[in-house]
Scaffold this motif. Structure first.
Motif, short mmCIF file in Angstrom:
data_model
loop_
_atom_site.label_atom_id
_atom_site.label_comp_id
_atom_site.label_asym_id
_atom_site.label_seq_id
_atom_site.Cartn_x
_atom_site.Cartn_y
_atom_site.Cartn_z
N SER A 252 0.82 -1.21 0.00
CA SER A 252 0.00 0.00 0.00
C SER A 252 0.86 1.27 0.00
O SER A 252 0.49 2.27 -0.63
N ASP A 253 2.01 1.24 0.65
CA ASP A 253 2.92 2.39 0.64
C ASP A 253 3.48 2.62 -0.76
O ASP A 253 3.61 3.75 -1.23
N ALA A 254 3.82 1.53 -1.44
CA ALA A 254 4.35 1.64 -2.81
C ALA A 254 3.27 2.15 -3.76
O ALA A 254 3.53 3.03 -4.60
N LEU A 255 2.06 1.63 -3.62
CA LEU A 255 0.96 2.05 -4.51
C LEU A 255 0.58 3.52 -4.31
O LEU A 255 0.09 4.16 -5.24
N ALA A 256 0.83 4.06 -3.13
CA ALA A 256 0.55 5.47 -2.87
C ALA A 256 1.41 6.36 -3.77
O ALA A 256 1.06 7.52 -4.03
N LYS A 257 2.51 5.82 -4.29
CA LYS A 257 3.42 6.57 -5.17
C LYS A 257 3.12 6.34 -6.64
O LYS A 257 3.69 7.01 -7.50
N GLY A 258 2.29 5.33 -6.97
CA GLY A 258 1.97 5.05 -8.37
C GLY A 258 1.90 3.57 -8.65
O GLY A 258 1.93 2.74 -7.73
N PRO A 259 1.81 3.21 -9.94
CA PRO A 259 1.72 1.80 -10.34
C PRO A 259 2.94 0.98 -9.90
O PRO A 259 4.03 1.53 -9.70
N VAL A 260 2.73 -0.32 -9.77
CA VAL A 260 3.79 -1.23 -9.33
C VAL A 260 3.77 -2.47 -10.22
O VAL A 260 2.71 -3.02 -10.51
N VAL A 261 4.95 -2.90 -10.65
CA VAL A 261 5.11 -4.18 -11.33
C VAL A 261 5.65 -5.15 -10.28
O VAL A 261 6.70 -4.91 -9.68
N VAL A 262 4.90 -6.23 -10.05
CA VAL A 262 5.31 -7.27 -9.10
C VAL A 262 5.60 -8.51 -9.92
O VAL A 262 4.72 -9.02 -10.61
N TYR A 263 6.86 -8.98 -9.85
CA TYR A 263 7.15 -10.22 -10.56
C TYR A 263 7.66 -11.28 -9.61
O TYR A 263 8.49 -11.03 -8.76
N PHE A 264 7.05 -12.46 -9.73
CA PHE A 264 7.45 -13.62 -8.94
C PHE A 264 8.40 -14.45 -9.78
O PHE A 264 8.15 -14.68 -10.96
N TYR A 265 9.47 -14.91 -9.15
CA TYR A 265 10.45 -15.73 -9.85
C TYR A 265 10.89 -16.88 -8.95
O TYR A 265 10.77 -16.79 -7.73
N PRO A 266 11.40 -17.96 -9.54
CA PRO A 266 11.73 -19.15 -8.75
C PRO A 266 12.88 -19.00 -7.76
O PRO A 266 12.75 -19.35 -6.59
N LYS A 267 14.08 -18.49 -8.21
CA LYS A 267 15.24 -18.55 -7.33
C LYS A 267 16.32 -17.58 -7.77
O LYS A 267 16.61 -17.46 -8.96
N ASP A 268 16.94 -16.92 -6.78
CA ASP A 268 18.06 -16.01 -7.05
C ASP A 268 19.20 -16.73 -7.75
O ASP A 268 19.48 -17.91 -7.45
N ASP A 269 19.86 -15.99 -8.64
CA ASP A 269 21.12 -16.41 -9.26
C ASP A 269 21.05 -17.73 -10.03
O ASP A 269 22.03 -18.49 -10.07
N THR A 270 19.90 -18.03 -10.60
CA THR A 270 19.77 -19.16 -11.51
C THR A 270 19.67 -18.57 -12.92
O THR A 270 19.34 -17.39 -13.08
N PRO A 271 19.97 -19.33 -13.96
CA PRO A 271 20.05 -18.74 -15.32
C PRO A 271 18.81 -17.94 -15.77
O PRO A 271 18.95 -16.79 -16.16
N GLY A 272 17.63 -18.54 -15.70
CA GLY A 272 16.43 -17.84 -16.15
C GLY A 272 16.09 -16.64 -15.28
O GLY A 272 15.71 -15.58 -15.79
N CYS A 273 16.25 -16.80 -13.99
CA CYS A 273 15.91 -15.72 -13.05
C CYS A 273 16.90 -14.56 -13.17
O CYS A 273 16.52 -13.40 -13.05
N THR A 274 18.16 -14.89 -13.42
CA THR A 274 19.16 -13.84 -13.63
C THR A 274 18.87 -13.09 -14.92
O THR A 274 18.92 -11.85 -14.95
N LYS A 275 18.51 -13.82 -15.96
CA LYS A 275 18.17 -13.19 -17.24
C LYS A 275 16.99 -12.24 -17.06
O LYS A 275 16.98 -11.12 -17.57
N GLU A 276 15.97 -12.70 -16.33
CA GLU A 276 14.78 -11.87 -16.10
C GLU A 276 15.13 -10.63 -15.28
O GLU A 276 14.75 -9.51 -15.63
N ALA A 277 15.86 -10.81 -14.18
CA ALA A 277 16.23 -9.69 -13.31
C ALA A 277 17.08 -8.67 -14.07
O ALA A 277 16.86 -7.46 -13.94
N CYS A 278 18.02 -9.15 -14.86
CA CYS A 278 18.88 -8.23 -15.62
C CYS A 278 18.09 -7.51 -16.71
O CYS A 278 18.38 -6.36 -17.04
N SER A 279 17.07 -8.16 -17.23
CA SER A 279 16.20 -7.52 -18.21
C SER A 279 15.41 -6.39 -17.55
O SER A 279 15.28 -5.29 -18.11
N PHE A 280 14.89 -6.63 -16.34
CA PHE A 280 14.21 -5.55 -15.60
C PHE A 280 15.22 -4.44 -15.26
O PHE A 280 14.90 -3.26 -15.35
#
Length: 163
Positions: A39-67
């Motif tokens: 709710s504090d974040a939304l008070a400042k505007g829209p929010v993108v929430v992305y769920f991912y499986p695990k830190d520092d794994t190939p797909g998750c790293t690719k996704e995080a670096c893309s963001f």
């Protein structure tokens, strides 16, 4: 067909938040050990929430670096980006520092928020789903794909442009 959808993580699952759903407020610790409240974040505007499986794994790293690489575009649109996985605060801190991630990573070690959103599992792994929330906390777009990690950013930005 349903098996294919379940394996590759496409579509929605019963109980999963979808377009038009109001997201309940939640609070988790970020990579710095500070409390993050939606709710504090939304008070400042829209929010993108992305769920991912695990830190520092190939797909998750690719996704995080893309963001990360598109972060300024999100920022210019007044949008906060938040990644959530079951990894602990220390893991998120290490992951964020290693890849210079400029956005918030939240630790959902008991999967409370993952369950709140109804994020499905894909191939027995925690799912990879991105939600775009307007400033009222309503889902305006949702994208579910375990295999198309970088497409999550494209989908989120396209939805933001429509707000």
């Amino acid at each position: 067909m349903l098996l294919t959808l379940a394996i590759f993580g496409f579509g929605t699952v019963k109980g999963q938040l979808t377009t038009g759903s109001k997201v309940p407020d939640f609070e988790l610790k970020d990579q710095d050990g500070k409390n993050f409240k939606l709710s504090d974040a939304l008070a400042k505007g829209p929010v993108v929430v992305y769920f991912y499986p695990k830190d520092d794994t190939p797909g998750c790293t690719k996704e995080a670096c893309s963001f990360r690489d598109s972060f300024e575009q999100f920022k210019d649109e007044g949008v906060q980006v938040v990644g959530i996985s079951a990894d602990d605060v220390a893991s998120h801190k290490k992951f964020a520092e290693k890849y210079k991630l400029p956005f918030t990573l939240l630790s959902d070690t008991n999967n409370k928020v993952r369950k709140l959103f109804g994020v499905p599992k894909s191939m027995m792994l925690p799912g990879r789903v991105t939600y775009v929330l307007n400033k009222n906390g309503v889902v305006v777009h949702q994208f579910n794909s375990l295999t198309q990690a970088t497409q999550h950013v494209e989908e989120a930005m396209a939805a933001i442009k429509k707000l």
